[in-house]
Design an enzyme around this catalytic site. Sequence first.
Site, mmCIF file in Angstrom:
data_model
loop_
_atom_site.group_PDB
_atom_site.id
_atom_site.type_symbol
_atom_site.label_atom_id
_atom_site.label_comp_id
_atom_site.label_asym_id
_atom_site.label_seq_id
_atom_site.Cartn_x
_atom_site.Cartn_y
_atom_site.Cartn_z
ATOM 1 N N HIS A 129 5.406 5.275 1.016
ATOM 2 C CA HIS A 129 6.590 5.857 0.375
ATOM 3 C C HIS A 129 6.218 7.113 -0.405
ATOM 4 O O HIS A 129 5.641 7.027 -1.484
ATOM 5 C CB HIS A 129 7.238 4.829 -0.550
ATOM 6 N N ASP A 188 0.967 1.546 1.714
ATOM 7 C CA ASP A 188 2.330 1.909 1.410
ATOM 8 C C ASP A 188 2.514 3.413 1.595
ATOM 9 O O ASP A 188 1.763 4.208 1.037
ATOM 10 C CB ASP A 188 2.576 1.508 -0.060
#
Lengths: 142, 471
Positions: free
Chosen positions: A16, A14
């Site tokens: 983000h 991930d």
Amino acid sequence: MKKRNIVLGVIGFDCHAVGNKILEMFFAREGFGVTNLGVMVSQEEFIDAAIETDAGAILVSSLYGHGLIDCRGLREKCVERGLEDILLYVGGNLVVGKTPFPEVEGKFREMGYDRVFSPDVDLSEVAAFLRMDLDERTGRRH
Amino acid sequence: MNELVAVIDIGSTYTKGALFSPAGDGLEVRGQGVCPTTREDLGEGFFRVLGELARTAPGGAAVGDFPVRFSSSAKGGLRIAAVGLVPDLTLQVARLAAWSAGGKIVGDSSYRLTAERMKGLLEGDPDILLFVGGTEGGHEKYILANAEIVAASPFAGTVVYAGNSAVGPRVLEILRDKRTVPADNVMPQIGVVSTDSARGAIQRIFLDTIVHGRGLDRVREFCGSDPKPTPLAVFDLVSLISRSRADWDDFCVVDPGGATTDFYSTGEAFRGAEGVLLKGIREPRVKRTVEGDLGLRVGAESLLAEAEEFLREETENRPFSFEALKDHAAAMTAGPSKGPGGPRELEMDRLLCEAAAATAVLRHAGSLEAVFYPAGRVFIQQGKDLRPCRRLIGTGGFLSRHEMGDGLRRAFSRARSRVRGEKIPLIPEDFRFYRDTLHLFPLLGSLVDDFPREAAACALSHLTEETRTSE
């Protein structure tokens, strides 16, 4: 008094990064000793950093919907590596789809996470929980 | 005659020296001398070489007319055992610190040190125990427990404590019956490498406890200065060149010796690029590694074992068999003072040198791994990226005398293609090869404090670039 250390990061594949930076700034301002591992962090990296920094808690973020798979087994690995007392928090968009939050929370609790947060949680609430939980653990150890 | 300065390096096999005089922005080599190291009394060889240098001085000079600096290989290297916490974090930083101080790792241990493991560390006969663990304000428990184990052991060397400073006083108290030197934490925060203080401590121990006896005190008194460990001298010169010469900010140096192979690199460890993430520690700009199992003489047999696959493949295209190479390596290990015999032995030595350098660069360099995920692909980098290095310098007894550029380029490219699995080794992809033909690197390393600009210029101006004959 010894600063209370925590380890932060976004688990799995991930990327983000924005929320992660906000968490770092927020918890540092709240007086925690923050080690931010950034994005795409493996379970092993969380544990390695927690050992070296003597962290009281690992705060795991997951925003891309694969949280259930990425977060599974972290508690067991912590125990294996000698971190049986560490607090595990998790938060973000933990699963894909419209699963009701209490159900999501139940699943992560079963996996050994002490607190589970939805993406709209007020961070001061998290900090308050963290202080309380860390105090409780410290009390238990003495 | 105060324009002259001599440097002598007391190595494990040879004592060698050179006489320099400042010329413009550099140093001119005015004379060289060498003799076998006199192991019983190191001073004897030292003064023999010094006499030779005085005789070759222009217009003649007497011993005592010019200052002398010296370095010593310290019985083949400072022997350091490293005790850390997490293998990829503090323990790895401890290794980097030991190597950059000119040391050699003879054993290591992570997490909880047991009495059994401590016994194992002592079998490596360390002079120094580099004891680290925990970030600043971080881990304490294992560090205190490990200190108790060290305290209870018969270790008679010096402990450098460079871990979490919050427990520093308690660690030193537990170790009160040992010789201890405190230093700053080698990893104050996760991933941050800070080895200068530990390096300084190791160097002081080298001076205070290791270089006494066997005639070295007499040499020290004569020179009026302290020696550097030879690998530290090379490290200092390599740092100086990369720091002071804009056109030489990233390069590598390889030194395949009789017992070990040293590898140095300069330049940013991680340059960042779209879609590349660095994991673990950010390694330092100047990095040294030393491979205790890769050598051309006493280390030839263990080199053969380490690089067997490479050597088996390579011998298919050489005029000698793998079995013959094996016999050669055994003979070299048994009687390491022998130089190369005939042309056939030299060819074998060249292949061993290629294997030593290629194995050493693979261990020194980091790796890159492609990771696929639903939204695309990223690369994860671990360790140091040497791909931007466009220059490789060969130094040491063997490489200063033999043309090896083509062989090393080929060996590096074979090494890259032979690595299996997903990880790409980040070794130099293409490089110009330079030889330190006069073998000046260890000597000039002793002049970096007195003549920084001149020493760097002299080292570079005496390199010989090899022209490529292949490709």
